[in-house]
Design an enzyme around this catalytic site. Structure first.
Site, PDB file in Angstrom:
ATOM      1  N   ASP A 214     -37.531  83.640  53.665  1.00 52.12           N
ATOM      2  CA  ASP A 214     -38.223  84.285  53.111  1.00 52.12           C
ATOM      3  C   ASP A 214     -37.975  84.816  51.332  1.00 52.12           C
ATOM      4  O   ASP A 214     -37.193  85.557  50.562  1.00 52.12           O
ATOM      5  CB  ASP A 214     -38.598  85.842  53.703  1.00 52.12           C
ATOM      6  CG  ASP A 214     -39.112  85.757  55.211  1.00 52.12           C
ATOM      7  OD1 ASP A 214     -38.214  84.965  55.636  1.00 52.12           O
ATOM      8  OD2 ASP A 214     -38.759  86.615  56.002  1.00 52.12           O
TER       9      ASP A 214
ATOM     10  N   SER B  54     -39.296  80.905  58.816  1.00 51.89           N
ATOM     11  CA  SER B  54     -39.587  81.056  57.252  1.00 51.89           C
ATOM     12  C   SER B  54     -40.746  81.340  56.156  1.00 51.89           C
ATOM     13  O   SER B  54     -41.614  81.057  57.391  1.00 51.89           O
ATOM     14  CB  SER B  54     -38.806  79.962  56.284  1.00 51.89           C
ATOM     15  OG  SER B  54     -37.388  79.889  57.192  1.00 51.89           O
TER      16      SER B  54
ATOM     17  N   SER C   1     -34.410  83.537  59.187  1.00 52.05           N
ATOM     18  CA  SER C   1     -36.004  83.142  57.781  1.00 52.05           C
ATOM     19  C   SER C   1     -35.397  83.308  56.984  1.00 52.05           C
ATOM     20  O   SER C   1     -34.476  84.114  56.196  1.00 52.05           O
ATOM     21  CB  SER C   1     -36.680  84.211  58.518  1.00 52.05           C
ATOM     22  OG  SER C   1     -37.997  84.166  58.387  1.00 52.05           O
TER      23      SER C   1
END
Lengths: 329, 329, 329, 329
Positions: free
Chosen positions: D253, D213, D251
């Protein structure tokens, strides 16, 4: 005819009990009832453009153009047009044409509800000249309601609907006005000041219940920033809910709020070379619940005003939709 | 005590009039009233994880962790925890610890409302063991309401509030259950089945009105996709509005809906090497308004159940918050 | 002319390196270059409607109609039209007229970019018949690119832009196609496969740099649910970024992704009385990064294809915008 | 070590090439590498709270608490904490405890990335005292990067990652600083100034690629309103994309931008009885593209600074993750 202030009203009524109680806001209608037309155009013109604005979607079975730009910039940059579902395009392009000298490009805000039960909706009865006329006629003061403008052929909670408006003044002295194009709801769920309406003797429209939409526009003279406007927009939906709306599957329940308390906001046009930094005013959030209450109450009142001002209408093909008799309240 | 079905109910009551009427959904409470504590933890456990889910924000003065992942994946991947505002972190990490062997990482969903009028909110009375206890106790069947679990110290519309739940069955036969942790609203705007409540003789809490929040969780056995769950979540707010809530400035009105009608949804874990394509079921949108009605009505009923099941409480510092006497309805 | 697969391509090129590599997707153009017109219409027609879809806003200085309904229902219900900013309305209403017998009401998806440097944008050169023509011409197979359809008068990164398309096949065997109407970007930030372009000898357009927009449409045959489509839509913006776009203030960077892997999705029309529950397919999220990579790479390639297929154009008032000579890569 | 300004930089470097170049912004780290711990806490402290802020989700497989309140109010009301995924709760509650005398309730902003490859992530090594220490240590000036604070055990694009920061000054003279906790990306897609990195001789971590991430925080001294901050937040993702990130499935983000150019913003607390209207400053949107460029470029530089400052680390179970040797650029 105007409803008395609801028991839960936050404050006294404003002068016209209309969105035009927000200083400088103008409303114009073009109403088309000749031949097979039962439709029209309503425009709402803020006192100055751009102004800060925000919008909310309760149910998205509808169109409100220009929202990508409102979300991005926080700005309303054109008058707002309201019409029938299949005339959104012509109204949008006509607003562009009416304003096109003022900016390189324009992203008008046009909303709609579907009047195909009473109106020959595929007959393209709305033309650019009707938009021009509504813009030309836009005025402050009392607002015609019911079977007028974009609301001409609308149906609301199983009765004849249309344009309705109302306003409230908050304890801090800010005015909030709401205008709806009310074409939504089922009769069985309608509540007026919390009570159902007895109307078994009045025929229901020959159309699927709830197959409509409501567009709600709130204006306030409070100096709100864009994210605060968005909060007000969502509260329009709470007023819809209190009257019995559920954001039904077939409904386009789209709401916009704009605030006139800031002026001189730079447009973002590169060629204007605006000063890098402008001063704007912001209402302290500690006082915003007053505005929420005012939006909710004015929305309830605007829906009722739409119902009470609408008159029984015979559609292009003979379908009759009955008005709500005031004595049923 | 359980409210009779409201006049506008979409259908008959389910068996327990609780979120547990959705098959397999379990609820567990840990209630803490020793010493200065007037708080606790409530958990809602879906029958299978992950399940499809969506959420909505009516007003954001609150916390609901895990929402970025719900928006992205459409999945609820953990039990839901409800507690007080300042214990969200401990409850979140305790859910991680309780489940940590099952996945590499976890993003629990934990909501809160603020009980600082009655509870010593900064005393950190909620500990990991209380979360474990609530998870262990989670069961189907009747649900304790009022001053229990996360709702122990809550205040609602100027009366003692807390946990409330209710359910409805739609004409298509789907069950919808709603559970609220009700800590929101002003007494002056409270409406029960559309009517205000006369209670001038009952003292208001010595706390700013509206300084609370409501977390609402809806469950259904209808096979909804994530975007359909999100639509249900927004309707919880319409039920709040009908009871008199306005999404006040100081309120965290955050709502989540999950659907149990799909099972075996792949988790997205790389190491599981799931089949590339799974079959899932989807309710036709033509039938979703029934679910909207059920969510709205069950939310109204759940708020009333919270009020009617709560009992007058004396807080850690002697502050008294009175229950709504049932005879005032 | 077609770019070779970028070094970071996820897989081999599809057959046409076009959005039409997704089986059943058709593209049609009407190109208008007579007189003062340098504009047109492009339509993208999915193999079946409705199909699941989602959209994303990188920068909102633009219009993409129909998005409220996409957010609400997860459905794309009409062909997609692309044109110039001031012709969105006529194209929208013309799509309604072309399809109006099929549903009670329609909420078409029409995007735009502004071609006012080369085109007489306020001359209303786009008419309903041009939309009909594009719909009639829509076909699979190779797609004309550059100065065609809605992209006729566009400018991209300081060179002549327009329509571009490309496609990729993922390791799992799904095809992803992207089509852009590229009218965005500054020459100074353009990167092709990571490298700037030396073109100091080629005059820049006499227009503010970055005063454009990019509309990107992704199609895939993977069976994605609506929320998965929305994830793909955001990745179009990552491809724009890799080529040098920044979502500039004056840019309308709006992206839509649709998935053809599900068929027979009920429309939500009440009068169709669809079965209450349908089976749909869902790609496991464990495999979605492949699709993200494909969208990013195909977007980069589509922008380059737009640049490489466009030809130097003289505008309605004599302004010249130069093409990017292929030897500068 | 600090990267030279990228070729596409918008302007000269600021003094420290760090988020602390925005006047008054402080950063504090607590780094835990004893025993099985390879983790820590980083805090970012704005010069004054509240300040305007906005956030964006590129991919939601992560947690950023407090976002409902940022969306609603446009305000950042606490310092920002960054830590590992399973310590979000303890860090959140510790921030509450550290500040609890200042407000009735707090909704802290805490982000995370997953360090379970190198760190004993379920060992609960982060304790409240570590948060207090990071807050106490928070300072302006140069910022330690790489294996420090919340970034201690992170992996980025197949190399050792961690905390990175960079800043830019715009032509209008505004400073933009970005700080990332970089734990994302695949080596095969990494691009530095557009070029891939040759490192076949350096072993890849024994962990699924892309299973990480990136949290990105942007600060600016420009006087931005909340919706403008949100626009900046989205551009952090464009910098991630240019470096090779795709917002992969696994991830998280999540990006936040805050602006220090307004001071004295009322908090919304009812008991403060703030003046109803405050004056705030707003950057004209005509100049915001400069800030977008600065965010994009500073994000690229911050990711590279994370890679170049990180050192090869042996994890709690012997796993080794190699740093990117600077000579590979």
């Amino acid at each position: 005819m105007t409803l008395p202030a609801a028991a839960n009203s936050v404050a006294v009524l404003s002068r016209f009990d209309a969105i035009t109680d927000v200083a400088g806001v103008r409303v114009g209608h073009t109403t088309l009832t000749e031949g097979r037309a039962r439709t029209g155009v309503t425009v709402i013109v803020p006192p100055e453009l751009p102004c800060f604005a925000g919008w909310h979607r309760l149910n998205g079975n509808g169109e409100l153009t220009g929202t990508a730009w409102i979300d991005e910039s926080g700005l309303l940059t054109t008058p707002i047009g309201l019409t029938n579902t299949h005339s959104v395009g012509i109204v949008r392009d006509a607003i562009v044409a009416a304003l096109a000298t003022s900016r390189a490009w324009l992203l008008p805000v046009v909303g709609e509800t579907w009047d195909g039960v009473l109106n020959d909706v595929n007959g393209r009865h709305v033309r650019a000249e009707h938009v021009d006329e509504a813009l030309r006629n836009a005025a402050g003061g009392p607002v015609a309601q019911g079977n007028v403008g974009g609301g001409t052929g609308m149906i609301c909670h199983g009765f004849k609907g249309g344009i309705g408006t109302a306003s409230r003044v908050t304890p801090q002295g800010h005015t909030v006005g709401v205008l709806v194009q009310a074409n939504h709801g089922r009769r069985s769920r309608l509540r007026i000041d919390g009570k159902p309406v007895q109307a078994d003797d009045i025929p229901l429209p020959e159309a699927p219940e709830g197959a409509g939409s409501i567009i709600g526009i709130a204006a306030t003279d409070a100096p709100l920033l864009p994210h605060q406007c968005r909060r007000l927009a969502q509260r329009i939906g709470l007023g819809v809910a209190r009257t019995g709306g559920a954001g039904e599957q077939t409904s386009g329940d789209l709401f916009l709020a704009f605030a006139t308390g800031n002026t001189g906001i730079p447009t973002g046009e590169l060629d204007e070379q605006p000063p890098a930094v402008s001063a704007v005013s912001m209402l302290a959030d500690a006082y915003i619940t007053e505005l929420f209450d005012a939006v909710i109450d004015a929305t309830e009142a605007a829906i009722l005003n739409a119902l009470l001002n609408a008159e029984t209408m015979t559609g292009y093909d003979g379908t009759v939709v009955h008005a709500l008799p005031p004595d049923r309240l």
